[in-house]
Design a protein around this motif. Sequence first.
Motif, PDB file in Angstrom:
ATOM      1  N   THR A  39       2.394   1.101  -9.823  1.00 54.72           N
ATOM      2  CA  THR A  39       0.933   1.090  -9.977  1.00 54.72           C
ATOM      3  C   THR A  39       0.281   2.448  -9.730  1.00 54.72           C
ATOM      4  O   THR A  39      -0.854   2.676 -10.133  1.00 54.72           O
ATOM      5  CB  THR A  39       0.281   0.103  -8.989  1.00 54.72           C
ATOM      6  OG1 THR A  39       0.580   0.548  -7.652  1.00 54.72           O
ATOM      7  CG2 THR A  39       0.802  -1.305  -9.189  1.00 54.72           C
ATOM      8  N   PHE A  81      -1.488  -5.566 -12.898  1.00 45.88           N
ATOM      9  CA  PHE A  81      -1.187  -6.347 -11.697  1.00 45.88           C
ATOM     10  C   PHE A  81      -0.511  -7.663 -12.055  1.00 45.88           C
ATOM     11  O   PHE A  81       0.379  -8.113 -11.355  1.00 45.88           O
ATOM     12  CB  PHE A  81      -2.477  -6.612 -10.903  1.00 45.88           C
ATOM     13  CG  PHE A  81      -2.690  -5.617  -9.802  1.00 45.88           C
ATOM     14  CD1 PHE A  81      -2.702  -4.257 -10.082  1.00 45.88           C
ATOM     15  CD2 PHE A  81      -2.862  -6.034  -8.493  1.00 45.88           C
ATOM     16  CE1 PHE A  81      -2.887  -3.336  -9.074  1.00 45.88           C
ATOM     17  CE2 PHE A  81      -3.043  -5.113  -7.476  1.00 45.88           C
ATOM     18  CZ  PHE A  81      -3.057  -3.766  -7.762  1.00 45.88           C
ATOM     19  N   SER A  82      -0.949  -8.271 -13.149  1.00 45.57           N
ATOM     20  CA  SER A  82      -0.395  -9.585 -13.481  1.00 45.57           C
ATOM     21  C   SER A  82       1.061  -9.463 -13.923  1.00 45.57           C
ATOM     22  O   SER A  82       1.795 -10.438 -13.919  1.00 45.57           O
ATOM     23  CB  SER A  82      -1.227 -10.266 -14.560  1.00 45.57           C
ATOM     24  OG  SER A  82      -1.101  -9.536 -15.761  1.00 45.57           O
ATOM     25  N   LEU A 130       3.203  -7.518 -12.387  1.00 47.78           N
ATOM     26  CA  LEU A 130       4.033  -7.185 -11.221  1.00 47.78           C
ATOM     27  C   LEU A 130       4.856  -8.393 -10.772  1.00 47.78           C
ATOM     28  O   LEU A 130       4.376  -9.518 -10.841  1.00 47.78           O
ATOM     29  CB  LEU A 130       3.132  -6.754 -10.059  1.00 47.78           C
ATOM     30  CG  LEU A 130       2.534  -5.352 -10.136  1.00 47.78           C
ATOM     31  CD1 LEU A 130       1.440  -5.202  -9.093  1.00 47.78           C
ATOM     32  CD2 LEU A 130       3.600  -4.303  -9.939  1.00 47.78           C
ATOM     33  N   GLN A 169      -7.660 -10.684  -8.832  1.00 48.09           N
ATOM     34  CA  GLN A 169      -6.597 -11.402  -9.510  1.00 48.09           C
ATOM     35  C   GLN A 169      -6.568 -12.868  -9.073  1.00 48.09           C
ATOM     36  O   GLN A 169      -6.492 -13.782  -9.885  1.00 48.09           O
ATOM     37  CB  GLN A 169      -5.255 -10.753  -9.195  1.00 48.09           C
ATOM     38  CG  GLN A 169      -4.146 -11.285 -10.060  1.00 48.09           C
ATOM     39  CD  GLN A 169      -2.803 -10.722  -9.658  1.00 48.09           C
ATOM     40  OE1 GLN A 169      -2.562 -10.430  -8.489  1.00 48.09           O
ATOM     41  NE2 GLN A 169      -1.933 -10.557 -10.614  1.00 48.09           N
ATOM     42  N   ARG A 170      -6.664 -13.068  -7.762  1.00 49.96           N
ATOM     43  CA  ARG A 170      -6.666 -14.413  -7.229  1.00 49.96           C
ATOM     44  C   ARG A 170      -7.858 -15.202  -7.776  1.00 49.96           C
ATOM     45  O   ARG A 170      -7.747 -16.352  -8.161  1.00 49.96           O
ATOM     46  CB  ARG A 170      -6.731 -14.360  -5.702  1.00 49.96           C
ATOM     47  CG  ARG A 170      -5.770 -15.313  -5.062  1.00 49.96           C
ATOM     48  CD  ARG A 170      -5.545 -15.050  -3.579  1.00 49.96           C
ATOM     49  NE  ARG A 170      -5.977 -13.754  -3.117  1.00 49.96           N
ATOM     50  CZ  ARG A 170      -6.775 -13.569  -2.078  1.00 49.96           C
ATOM     51  NH1 ARG A 170      -7.250 -14.592  -1.415  1.00 49.96           N
ATOM     52  NH2 ARG A 170      -7.104 -12.347  -1.694  1.00 49.96           N
ATOM     53  N   GLU A 224       0.534  -8.258   0.168  1.00 52.99           N
ATOM     54  CA  GLU A 224      -0.474  -9.102   0.818  1.00 52.99           C
ATOM     55  C   GLU A 224      -0.142  -9.313   2.295  1.00 52.99           C
ATOM     56  O   GLU A 224      -1.007  -9.191   3.165  1.00 52.99           O
ATOM     57  CB  GLU A 224      -0.556 -10.461   0.107  1.00 52.99           C
ATOM     58  CG  GLU A 224      -1.446 -10.432  -1.120  1.00 52.99           C
ATOM     59  CD  GLU A 224      -1.401 -11.727  -1.928  1.00 52.99           C
ATOM     60  OE1 GLU A 224      -2.288 -11.916  -2.763  1.00 52.99           O
ATOM     61  OE2 GLU A 224      -0.467 -12.536  -1.726  1.00 52.99           O
ATOM     62  N   PHE A 274       6.101  -0.802  -5.443  1.00 55.75           N
ATOM     63  CA  PHE A 274       4.720  -1.098  -5.820  1.00 55.75           C
ATOM     64  C   PHE A 274       3.983   0.202  -6.163  1.00 55.75           C
ATOM     65  O   PHE A 274       3.268   0.295  -7.160  1.00 55.75           O
ATOM     66  CB  PHE A 274       4.014  -1.824  -4.659  1.00 55.75           C
ATOM     67  CG  PHE A 274       2.632  -2.318  -5.004  1.00 55.75           C
ATOM     68  CD1 PHE A 274       2.434  -3.630  -5.421  1.00 55.75           C
ATOM     69  CD2 PHE A 274       1.531  -1.480  -4.902  1.00 55.75           C
ATOM     70  CE1 PHE A 274       1.171  -4.091  -5.742  1.00 55.75           C
ATOM     71  CE2 PHE A 274       0.259  -1.935  -5.227  1.00 55.75           C
ATOM     72  CZ  PHE A 274       0.080  -3.246  -5.649  1.00 55.75           C
ATOM     73  N   LEU A 283      -6.411  -7.327  -5.850  1.00 55.14           N
ATOM     74  CA  LEU A 283      -5.713  -8.584  -5.547  1.00 55.14           C
ATOM     75  C   LEU A 283      -6.706  -9.731  -5.436  1.00 55.14           C
ATOM     76  O   LEU A 283      -6.467 -10.832  -5.925  1.00 55.14           O
ATOM     77  CB  LEU A 283      -4.912  -8.451  -4.249  1.00 55.14           C
ATOM     78  CG  LEU A 283      -3.640  -7.607  -4.317  1.00 55.14           C
ATOM     79  CD1 LEU A 283      -3.002  -7.486  -2.943  1.00 55.14           C
ATOM     80  CD2 LEU A 283      -2.650  -8.197  -5.310  1.00 55.14           C
ATOM     81  N   HIS A 315       6.313 -11.222  -8.482  1.00 56.40           N
ATOM     82  CA  HIS A 315       5.598 -11.956  -7.445  1.00 56.40           C
ATOM     83  C   HIS A 315       5.939 -11.461  -6.032  1.00 56.40           C
ATOM     84  O   HIS A 315       5.065 -11.351  -5.176  1.00 56.40           O
ATOM     85  CB  HIS A 315       5.905 -13.448  -7.558  1.00 56.40           C
ATOM     86  CG  HIS A 315       5.202 -14.271  -6.537  1.00 56.40           C
ATOM     87  ND1 HIS A 315       3.843 -14.499  -6.577  1.00 56.40           N
ATOM     88  CD2 HIS A 315       5.660 -14.881  -5.415  1.00 56.40           C
ATOM     89  CE1 HIS A 315       3.502 -15.222  -5.540  1.00 56.40           C
ATOM     90  NE2 HIS A 315       4.578 -15.476  -4.812  1.00 56.40           N
ATOM     91  N   ILE A 340       3.878  -8.434  -4.933  1.00 56.41           N
ATOM     92  CA  ILE A 340       2.493  -8.775  -4.585  1.00 56.41           C
ATOM     93  C   ILE A 340       2.446  -9.451  -3.226  1.00 56.41           C
ATOM     94  O   ILE A 340       1.672  -9.089  -2.349  1.00 56.41           O
ATOM     95  CB  ILE A 340       1.894  -9.705  -5.658  1.00 56.41           C
ATOM     96  CG1 ILE A 340       1.852  -8.944  -6.985  1.00 56.41           C
ATOM     97  CG2 ILE A 340       0.546 -10.237  -5.226  1.00 56.41           C
ATOM     98  CD1 ILE A 340       0.626  -9.119  -7.798  1.00 56.41           C
ATOM     99  N   LYS A 341       3.309 -10.429  -3.057  1.00 54.06           N
ATOM    100  CA  LYS A 341       3.357 -11.178  -1.804  1.00 54.06           C
ATOM    101  C   LYS A 341       3.621 -10.220  -0.635  1.00 54.06           C
ATOM    102  O   LYS A 341       2.987 -10.294   0.410  1.00 54.06           O
ATOM    103  CB  LYS A 341       4.466 -12.237  -1.910  1.00 54.06           C
ATOM    104  CG  LYS A 341       4.766 -12.973  -0.644  1.00 54.06           C
ATOM    105  CD  LYS A 341       4.302 -14.405  -0.726  1.00 54.06           C
ATOM    106  CE  LYS A 341       4.514 -15.046   0.648  1.00 54.06           C
ATOM    107  NZ  LYS A 341       3.855 -16.290   0.819  1.00 54.06           N
TER     108      LYS A 341
END
Lengths: 359, 301
Positions: free
Chosen positions: B272, B226-227, B229, B292-293, B238, B268, B289, B231, B234-235
């Motif tokens: 993944t 995930f890290s 990926l 990760q946050r 979300e 994505f 996620l 940005h 991911i955004k």
Amino acid sequence: MASIVLNHIKKRYDNSDAFAVKDFQLEIKDKEFIVLVGPSGCGKSTTLRMIAGLEQISEGELYINDKKINDMAPKDRDIAMVFQNYALYPHMSVYGNMAFGLKIRKLKKSEIDQRVREAAKVLGLEDYLDRKPKALSGGQRQRVALGRAMVRNPQVFLMDEPLSNLDAKLRVQMRSEIAKLHRRLNVTTVYVTHDQTEAMTMADRIVIMKDGEIQQIGTPKEVYNNPANVFVGGFIGAPPMNFVPAIVSEVGVQINDHIISLPAETMDKLHAYIGKSLIVGIRPEDIEYVKSTEETAFTATIDVAELLGSESLLYINFEGNNLIVKIPAEDVRAGDTITLAFKSDKLRFFDSETETLIV
Amino acid sequence: MRLDQLKSVYGDALIDDPSKVTNPGAYDWFKTKDGTIFGVRNDHLSTNERRLLDLSFIPYAPKSLNRTKKQLLWARLTFNDTPPENTVQLPQSVNLIYFILKKFSNQHRDLESAIHSFFHNAYLTTIWKSSEEGIIVLKKEQDCSGELINLIMSDFYCDLFMLHVHEIAVSSLSRMYADHFSLLNKAQLLYPDQHDFQLIHLLPLMLLDAAQRQKNFDLTKWMTKFSELPHDLIKSVEIFFYHNFNLSTAANELYIHRNSLQYRLDRFYQITGLDPKKFKDALIISLLLDNQRYEQRIKDQ
Ligand SMILES: Nc1ncnc2c1ncn2[C@@H]1O[C@H](COP(=O)(O)OP(=O)(O)O)[C@@H](O)[C@H]1O
Ligand SMILES: [Mg+2]
């Protein structure tokens, strides 16, 4: 008496790499009613919480009456806060609710009594001081909550979406109640909302924010008539401003096959754009119903017609663009073909790249 | 365990004088048998470490908190696991509100009186764990706590976070409080603009905690994936979740075309193997996620 200066204020939360508020620059005059408005997450509450002292300011200075207060504790800032959903202590009387904040600040009983009674008078709550919140109407309860803030005689009111949990009718009622109160008390107020109607109806000046950045500061009229960019034009006003791509020619702008000629002074400002594209903005009410003989007129077929009492909203297609038109109520319906024209002095022009206002 | 041993483990995260820190709420405070007070930054403590410390030392509430007799009894029951003398009538089970205060100016008695008058007959007591953390003990469930938060914030000019836990056996208080506080602390890191939490809403946090402790389950591999990926992927995911799987409104918020969003979601999935548009995969993505946050925020601190 309180003026507030936010000087290049920035906020980065400890746990985040992005700025929640970027370079916020605003001078609030004494007695002013300022509304911060913008979509959710744009940094309104963060800004308000920095003024309140609940949030550390990462960079920049905050002044109240020329005194720098970046590091002053919230309770020493002489402010009163009102948050989302007005809350009351359910088992305390109206009097008790209003007095509580003063009691814990150890004010003298006589002083508390005087302030509570005065606030009750202003708010028309004198006859209800002994009642419990349960025995009050919704509107009365909201007024008690305002009274709780009022009795502190603060220099500044900070309100964070205080009306967002009320039903539509009470919301409208409280809007005017707060405005009335402000006219009477003249306390500098910073009010946060995501609702542009609320902002337009209550503010002396509006601060429109997006992604932690101020987009525009101005009176409701200024930001409505001259939105600084496409975002503001779309955010302020309901229905929003229409936006149409166009090409600039020597004498005007061309929207596909339709040519709108423009006065020389406008063309002067658009000179650099000749031969290039830009975005034309026009408010729904600035598209008129006209006789077909007028040279700027165009015809369009109505996709949907909504009658709203004295006005009609027409959804039309113009040169491949969907437009919303607001005209005085007319007996028209979907499928009708009508003749319309843009009020050319109301046209606004935005750069296609930066989306900022040109003229 | 001796203090100097702890110091070698926690280093600068251990402070042996509460007056040295401006944010005592960021620490868990303890007292040794000989009366020395020390605090450990709560983000340096895992749930188990906290539990160990709670067992080896006495949770400490600073001096401004002269506990009443009743509070002393509940504090003993909670922190020291001392059952009260049998003359005292205690309920079998209670409802709890764990709270953390920020920017609070030590008006503990006044705050208690505000809480008491808010809950009225349902109120039993407030157990202070430190000068900025405590537990409100209630006889029965109450659900207008959002209002309580607003009242306290506006009356005391402070910030406040709450975690509600229903129907806890009084006898299990001492076993549970450390976990609950640690959950509230984590929740605050993960959902920083939310003030009011129900235990059930923290289920993702608990699941992640459990997953991290599984030896036969390699969460790290996923977190690395995930890290790496981009940005914007991911955004996009979300925002797509935030808009309840509505492509159009999510694309609007992202200022991109619907088809571009569609394309990003497909990307994505390709990278993944988890498809954001499928509910079951979305659930897993959302957990990852969150994790990760959370890890990011721990690291930043
Ligand atoms: N305590 C916090 N820690 C980290 N990020 C936060 C915190 N509070 C708000 N944010 C983030 O800062 C941004 C601005 O939030 P906020 O000021 O609450 O916006 P608004 O009030 O306009 O909806 C958002 O991205 C939000 O997620
Ligand atoms: Mg907000």
